[in-house]
Design an enzyme around this catalytic site. Structure first.
Site, PDB file in Angstrom:
ATOM      1  CB  CYS A  63      -0.953  -0.005   1.187  1.00 42.67           C
ATOM      2  SG  CYS A  63      -1.971  -1.499   1.277  1.00 42.67           S
ATOM      3  CG  HIS A  74      -3.317   2.946   1.994  1.00 48.10           C
ATOM      4  ND1 HIS A  74      -3.930   2.500   0.841  1.00 48.10           N
ATOM      5  CD2 HIS A  74      -3.409   1.926   2.890  1.00 48.10           C
ATOM      6  CE1 HIS A  74      -4.377   1.274   1.026  1.00 48.10           C
ATOM      7  NE2 HIS A  74      -4.060   0.913   2.258  1.00 48.10           N
ATOM      8  CG  ASN A  84      -7.175  -1.086   1.288  1.00 51.32           C
ATOM      9  OD1 ASN A  84      -6.365  -0.951   0.383  1.00 51.32           O
ATOM     10  ND2 ASN A  84      -6.804  -1.294   2.541  1.00 51.32           N
TER      11      ASN A  84
END
Length: 315
Positions: free
Chosen positions: A113, A241, A271
């Protein structure tokens, strides 16, 4: 040495929308439970035959078109990804070919990420060192390929998509538009987010990751601001993120950044790992939420555990 700056954004999301009610048919959950814990209302899921490469191409094409540069002006392509189904050939080389970029440097980068921020610094350094003129940086993920749809701790969170930026040189006395990166890792906690084996599914210790992100990431973001010569009060857009809305809001509060300046793409995008920051940037640009010429703070963190932050100038 030449500085670097972002020239343009591009984003791509698959057509299929999966709502919380849809997931409630697969696992023991409901809309209120998901919203209260991770802040997600819906997410996008790629078609079975849609690949990380396909999505990277779509986002990269948009960023390239928005930059006004010809494909021949790009001499380095970096794709941040942790979810390709095969380790080779690289996503970057195939995307470059599809976009008509002839013989560029091309490689994939996996910092999960945090990958997009790692790739941004790599692109900036390549331009500063004279190794590249213009760089196409893409984050692309098909996280649902690695999700166990019976595991409530992961299937409600992860999604698919891609985001891209074109990075080019600054001109004359123009200050650099990509600030110094602050990056690092916590390998002692590497077992908190894992995929076991080539055909395994993603597993994560959500509570441990939550505690780590909400306590360790604000100081990293503050240090990135310090190195760029700005304060959180100067930041006009905070784009962390998109891991979990509760994490995003907790870090923003610790930094003192007003809610209206904080990216919240996770609500309808889920996500998307290394795609989440460029995808959120692209969405904020489309919504008119970015102020050209002002500083934006990027903060990536996730599996590894790896993290990176930098301040960039909005194009």
């Amino acid at each position: 040495m030449t500085g670097a700056k972002i020239l343009a954004f591009g984003g791509y999301q698959p057509d299929k929308v999966v709502t919380n009610d849809d997931l409630a048919k697969l696992v023991d959950t409901n809309d209120e439970w998901i919203r209260s814990r991770v802040g997600i209302e819906s997410r996008r899921v790629a078609a079975d035959d849609e690949t990380v490469t396909d999505m990277a191409e779509a986002a990269g094409a948009k960023a390239l078109a928005a930059s006004g540069l010809a494909p021949s002006a790009i001499d380095l392509v970096i794709v941040a990804t942790c979810s390709p189904l095969v380790p080779m050939p690289s996503v970057s080389a195939i995307v470059a070919h599809r976009l008509g970029i002839v013989a560029p440097g091309a490689f994939d980068l996996n910092a999960a990420c945090a990958g997009f921020c790692y790739a941004m610094d790599t692109a900036s350094n390549a331009i500063a060192a004279g190794s590249a003129r213009n760089v196409l940086v893409i984050g692309s993920e098909k996280m649902t390929s690695w999700v166990d749809w019976t595991d409530r701790s992961t299937c409600i969170i992860f999604a698919d998509g891609a985001g891209a930026v074109v990075v080019g040189p600054t001109g004359g006395d123009e200050p650099t538009g990509i600030g110094p990166v602050v990056w690092g890792s916590a390998g002692d906690q590497g077992n908190k987010i894992t995929v076991t084996g080539r055909t395994g599914s993603m597993r994560q210790d959500g509570q441990a990751v939550f505690r780590w992100a909400t306590t360790a990431m604000a100081p990293v973001a503050l240090e990135a601001c310090r190195r760029a010569g700005v304060t959180p009060a100067d930041i006009t857009a905070f784009v962390p993120h998109q891991a979990n809305l509760r994490i995003v809001e907790a870090i923003a509060r610790r930094l003192g950044i007003p809610r209206e300046r904080v990216a919240d793409d996770i609500v309808h995008a889920g996500n998307t790992s290394s795609a989440s920051i460029p995808l959120a940037l692209s969405r904020m640009a489309e919504q008119g939420r970015l102020q050209p010429g002002t500083p934006a703070l990027l903060l990536g963190f996730g599996a590894g555990l790896s993290y990176a932050a930098q301040v960039v100038t909005v194009p």
